[in-house]
Design a protein around this motif. Sequence first.
Motif, PDB file in Angstrom:
ATOM      1  N   GLU B  22       1.232  -1.678   0.756  1.00 29.45           N
ATOM      2  CA  GLU B  22       0.265   0.398   0.335  1.00 29.45           C
ATOM      3  C   GLU B  22       1.544   1.250   0.064  1.00 29.45           C
ATOM      4  O   GLU B  22       0.234   2.229  -0.806  1.00 29.45           O
ATOM      5  CB  GLU B  22      -1.006   0.065   1.719  1.00 29.45           C
ATOM      6  N   THR B  23       2.097   1.049   0.123  1.00 34.22           N
ATOM      7  CA  THR B  23       2.930   2.402   0.129  1.00 34.22           C
ATOM      8  C   THR B  23       3.052   2.856  -0.509  1.00 34.22           C
ATOM      9  O   THR B  23       4.158   3.852  -0.684  1.00 34.22           O
ATOM     10  CB  THR B  23       3.900   2.175   1.653  1.00 34.22           C
ATOM     11  N   LEU B  24       3.298   1.669  -1.785  1.00 38.05           N
ATOM     12  CA  LEU B  24       3.838   1.753  -3.234  1.00 38.05           C
ATOM     13  C   LEU B  24       3.324   1.998  -4.071  1.00 38.05           C
ATOM     14  O   LEU B  24       2.665   3.177  -4.603  1.00 38.05           O
ATOM     15  CB  LEU B  24       4.580   0.700  -3.308  1.00 38.05           C
ATOM     16  N   ILE B  25       1.059   2.332  -3.412  1.00 34.55           N
ATOM     17  CA  ILE B  25       0.323   2.420  -4.851  1.00 34.55           C
ATOM     18  C   ILE B  25       0.106   4.051  -4.080  1.00 34.55           C
ATOM     19  O   ILE B  25      -0.444   4.131  -3.013  1.00 34.55           O
ATOM     20  CB  ILE B  25      -0.578   1.832  -4.626  1.00 34.55           C
ATOM     21  N   PRO B  26       0.307   5.290  -4.705  1.00 30.17           N
ATOM     22  CA  PRO B  26      -0.290   6.714  -4.302  1.00 30.17           C
ATOM     23  C   PRO B  26      -1.652   6.695  -4.552  1.00 30.17           C
ATOM     24  O   PRO B  26      -2.260   6.495  -5.342  1.00 30.17           O
ATOM     25  CB  PRO B  26       0.752   7.243  -5.076  1.00 30.17           C
ATOM     26  N   PHE B  27      -2.061   7.079  -3.406  1.00 28.47           N
ATOM     27  CA  PHE B  27      -4.014   6.830  -3.299  1.00 28.47           C
ATOM     28  C   PHE B  27      -4.217   8.390  -2.313  1.00 28.47           C
ATOM     29  O   PHE B  27      -5.528   8.172  -2.425  1.00 28.47           O
ATOM     30  CB  PHE B  27      -4.421   5.649  -3.340  1.00 28.47           C
ATOM     31  N   SER B  28      -3.565   8.789  -2.312  1.00 31.87           N
ATOM     32  CA  SER B  28      -4.434   9.484  -0.802  1.00 31.87           C
ATOM     33  C   SER B  28      -4.920  10.613  -1.645  1.00 31.87           C
ATOM     34  O   SER B  28      -5.443  11.818  -1.050  1.00 31.87           O
ATOM     35  CB  SER B  28      -2.904   9.782   0.413  1.00 31.87           C
ATOM     36  N   PHE B  29      -4.184  11.022  -2.826  1.00 37.53           N
ATOM     37  CA  PHE B  29      -4.556  12.689  -2.968  1.00 37.53           C
ATOM     38  C   PHE B  29      -4.712  14.031  -2.651  1.00 37.53           C
ATOM     39  O   PHE B  29      -5.507  14.537  -2.172  1.00 37.53           O
ATOM     40  CB  PHE B  29      -6.413  12.266  -3.728  1.00 37.53           C
ATOM     41  N   GLY B  33      -4.707   9.922   5.637  1.00 40.00           N
ATOM     42  CA  GLY B  33      -5.572   9.603   6.167  1.00 40.00           C
ATOM     43  C   GLY B  33      -6.285   8.292   5.342  1.00 40.00           C
ATOM     44  O   GLY B  33      -6.537   7.179   5.208  1.00 40.00           O
ATOM     45  N   MET B  34      -6.614   9.060   3.852  1.00 41.52           N
ATOM     46  CA  MET B  34      -7.090   8.237   2.606  1.00 41.52           C
ATOM     47  C   MET B  34      -6.059   6.920   2.391  1.00 41.52           C
ATOM     48  O   MET B  34      -5.006   7.450   2.122  1.00 41.52           O
ATOM     49  CB  MET B  34      -7.626   9.082   1.529  1.00 41.52           C
ATOM     50  N   LYS B  35      -6.436   5.458   2.182  1.00 45.12           N
ATOM     51  CA  LYS B  35      -5.460   4.678   1.611  1.00 45.12           C
ATOM     52  C   LYS B  35      -6.625   3.632   1.625  1.00 45.12           C
ATOM     53  O   LYS B  35      -7.895   3.971   1.351  1.00 45.12           O
ATOM     54  CB  LYS B  35      -5.244   4.589   2.885  1.00 45.12           C
ATOM     55  N   LEU B  36      -5.950   3.039   0.496  1.00 46.30           N
ATOM     56  CA  LEU B  36      -6.858   1.948   0.016  1.00 46.30           C
ATOM     57  C   LEU B  36      -7.224   0.482   0.960  1.00 46.30           C
ATOM     58  O   LEU B  36      -8.632   0.163   0.996  1.00 46.30           O
ATOM     59  CB  LEU B  36      -6.133   0.726  -0.677  1.00 46.30           C
ATOM     60  N   GLY B  37      -6.514   0.401   1.846  1.00 49.26           N
ATOM     61  CA  GLY B  37      -7.126  -0.748   2.512  1.00 49.26           C
ATOM     62  C   GLY B  37      -6.848  -2.051   2.763  1.00 49.26           C
ATOM     63  O   GLY B  37      -8.114  -2.859   3.155  1.00 49.26           O
ATOM     64  N   LEU B  38      -5.970  -2.125   1.355  1.00 51.27           N
ATOM     65  CA  LEU B  38      -5.854  -3.610   0.990  1.00 51.27           C
ATOM     66  C   LEU B  38      -6.034  -4.548   2.502  1.00 51.27           C
ATOM     67  O   LEU B  38      -6.656  -5.626   2.095  1.00 51.27           O
ATOM     68  CB  LEU B  38      -4.439  -3.764   1.125  1.00 51.27           C
ATOM     69  N   THR B  39      -5.068  -3.954   3.727  1.00 55.77           N
ATOM     70  CA  THR B  39      -4.975  -4.469   4.869  1.00 55.77           C
ATOM     71  C   THR B  39      -6.518  -5.469   5.224  1.00 55.77           C
ATOM     72  O   THR B  39      -6.263  -6.453   5.427  1.00 55.77           O
ATOM     73  CB  THR B  39      -4.310  -4.044   5.901  1.00 55.77           C
ATOM     74  N   ASN B  40      -7.408  -4.743   5.037  1.00 59.35           N
ATOM     75  CA  ASN B  40      -8.763  -5.518   5.824  1.00 59.35           C
ATOM     76  C   ASN B  40      -9.424  -6.380   4.563  1.00 59.35           C
ATOM     77  O   ASN B  40      -9.991  -7.178   5.497  1.00 59.35           O
ATOM     78  CB  ASN B  40      -9.647  -4.284   5.169  1.00 59.35           C
ATOM     79  N   ILE B  41      -8.572  -6.683   3.334  1.00 56.64           N
ATOM     80  CA  ILE B  41      -8.959  -7.631   3.048  1.00 56.64           C
ATOM     81  C   ILE B  41      -9.361  -8.952   3.935  1.00 56.64           C
ATOM     82  O   ILE B  41      -9.642  -9.247   4.486  1.00 56.64           O
ATOM     83  CB  ILE B  41      -7.790  -8.451   1.879  1.00 56.64           C
ATOM     84  N   VAL B  42      -8.211  -9.022   4.585  1.00 58.44           N
ATOM     85  CA  VAL B  42      -7.539 -10.235   5.607  1.00 58.44           C
ATOM     86  C   VAL B  42      -8.541 -10.349   6.627  1.00 58.44           C
ATOM     87  O   VAL B  42      -8.709 -11.177   7.190  1.00 58.44           O
ATOM     88  CB  VAL B  42      -5.923 -10.190   5.905  1.00 58.44           C
ATOM     89  N   VAL B 142     -16.279   3.591  -0.760  1.00 56.64           N
ATOM     90  CA  VAL B 142     -15.773   3.307  -2.270  1.00 56.64           C
ATOM     91  C   VAL B 142     -14.663   1.924  -2.204  1.00 56.64           C
ATOM     92  O   VAL B 142     -14.639   0.869  -2.603  1.00 56.64           O
ATOM     93  CB  VAL B 142     -15.020   3.809  -3.399  1.00 56.64           C
ATOM     94  N   THR B 143     -13.180   2.138  -1.216  1.00 57.39           N
ATOM     95  CA  THR B 143     -12.431   0.961  -0.845  1.00 57.39           C
ATOM     96  C   THR B 143     -13.620   0.395  -0.261  1.00 57.39           C
ATOM     97  O   THR B 143     -12.738  -1.302  -0.547  1.00 57.39           O
ATOM     98  CB  THR B 143     -11.163   1.879  -0.806  1.00 57.39           C
ATOM     99  N   GLY B 144     -13.986   0.821   0.707  1.00 55.80           N
ATOM    100  CA  GLY B 144     -15.020  -0.905   1.551  1.00 55.80           C
ATOM    101  C   GLY B 144     -15.447  -1.295   0.579  1.00 55.80           C
ATOM    102  O   GLY B 144     -15.725  -2.638   1.254  1.00 55.80           O
ATOM    103  N   TRP B 145     -16.047  -1.238  -0.346  1.00 51.57           N
ATOM    104  CA  TRP B 145     -17.200  -1.896  -1.379  1.00 51.57           C
ATOM    105  C   TRP B 145     -15.998  -2.838  -2.591  1.00 51.57           C
ATOM    106  O   TRP B 145     -16.120  -3.872  -2.111  1.00 51.57           O
ATOM    107  CB  TRP B 145     -17.327  -0.833  -2.557  1.00 51.57           C
TER     108      TRP B 145
END
Lengths: 121, 164
Positions: B22-29, B33-42, B142-145
């Motif tokens: 996630e630190t490699l993907i610039p998503f914060s615009f 605090g804005m992020k993809l939240g990939l960890t939440n899959i786990v 949106v990322t939650g979905w």
Amino acid sequence: MKKKERNLFIFLLALVCFGYLISAFYTKEEAGKIFIYVSGEEIGSYPLNEDRNIPIKGEAGFSNHLVIKGGKAYMESAGCPDQICVREKAIWKNKETIVCLPNKIVVEAVSEEEKELDGVT
Amino acid sequence: MGNKVACLGLFVTLALIFTYVETLIPFSFGVPGMKLGLTNIVLVLLLYWYGPKEALFVSILRIFLAGFLFGSFFGILYSLSGALLSLCIMTGARKIQDFGMIGVSILGGVFHNIGQLFVAMIVVSNYHIGFYLPALLLSGTVTGWFIGFLARQISMRISNKIEK
């Protein structure tokens, strides 16, 4: 998506639109000044129409460098590993902020009109 | 028993890798605090496959490890506040009927952002940073979905292969 999930999704998007309307109402004016706060206390204010480089010593001990250039203010560097404030977009409208959590710094842009109102109250 | 501990260890590792990716993907615009939240899959999968205790365990371990590896002490406090609130809400949301992984994940994403923003307001004693809320709500939804959708796809495919 199930029905309840879809309703939740739509409800949240409506809430977002509502929130954007409110914030658009507050941030529609251009800011004339920025105020710098450390731990909630004002430590200085600078006009946005003069370019300058401002070092800010924060709560955690390291320094952040705020730059005012071309009517916008942005954080040029920070001493912490997170670098979140450096990635924040430049501020130039009323009520926009840049936040550095480790150093407890908030830089807030304020319009001239807002300032006068504050003087009255 | 032994298998479960080994599995949870793997999940911590997976969560940690997601944090790094996630630190490699610039998503914060430009919004803190804005992020993809990939960890939440786990975490969503753990919640469904094991339960809230296991999800909490993995979440806290992940935050401390990631904090020491890539962030600061302060980042830990900040992530912890978001993660704990999000996990509480997700645990509750799981019990709602007709609510699947997508709904749980959306609520998780939204409340993660709300928790963090709330702590940030207290830390800097400035409530004007609440103006970030609409942007954070939007990204949480949106990322939650998206995360919930991924979690459901994964679960449909490998749920039966997990040692519970």
